[in-house]
Design a protein around this motif. Structure first.
Motif, mmCIF file in Angstrom:
data_model
loop_
_atom_site.group_PDB
_atom_site.id
_atom_site.type_symbol
_atom_site.label_atom_id
_atom_site.label_comp_id
_atom_site.label_asym_id
_atom_site.label_seq_id
_atom_site.Cartn_x
_atom_site.Cartn_y
_atom_site.Cartn_z
ATOM 1 N N GLU A 142 0.142 -1.287 0.000
ATOM 2 C CA GLU A 142 -0.283 -0.460 0.174
ATOM 3 C C GLU A 142 0.949 0.943 0.064
ATOM 4 O O GLU A 142 1.540 1.125 0.765
ATOM 5 N N GLN A 157 -3.323 0.699 -3.926
ATOM 6 C CA GLN A 157 -2.728 -0.260 -3.897
ATOM 7 C C GLN A 157 -1.709 -0.829 -5.366
ATOM 8 O O GLN A 157 -2.303 -0.754 -6.077
ATOM 9 N N ARG A 197 -5.398 5.003 0.873
ATOM 10 C CA ARG A 197 -4.532 3.953 0.676
ATOM 11 C C ARG A 197 -4.480 3.654 -0.029
ATOM 12 O O ARG A 197 -5.840 3.288 -0.991
#
Length: 91
Positions: free
Chosen positions: A72, A82, A80
């Motif tokens: 992350e 990914q 956040r």
């Protein structure tokens, strides 16, 4: 005789796979840090996690272990996102 060798072989295979995962995870973390540094984003939690593990044929036709790691990162600090790092074998 074979019944005595089978447990030793199984322990050896498990140890080999565990060792391979540990070293590949370390390489994935280095790759994630470099990617975040190049993109000028912040790597969160300073970690990667194994998401997918499977057998795959490489470009030469050899069977290799394919691993997909996730991590992350944040662009501005409060959200956040990914990212992914993929390895086939040790590459």
């Amino acid at each position: 005789m074979l019944s005595q060798l089978l447990p030793i072989a199984i322990v050896g295979i498990v140890a080999y796979v565990w060792w391979g995962n540990t070293t590949t995870r370390e390489k994935a973390l280095v790759a994630a840090k470099k990617a975040c540094e190049l993109a000028n984003v912040q790597l969160l939690d300073d970690s990667v996690s194994l998401k997918k593990y499977r057998l795959l044929r490489d470009h030469t036709g050899s069977i290799k272990i394919a691993r997909l790691f996730t991590f992350e990162f944040s662009i501005v600090g409060n959200e956040r996102r990914q990212g992914f790092v993929s390895f086939v074998g040790t590459q």
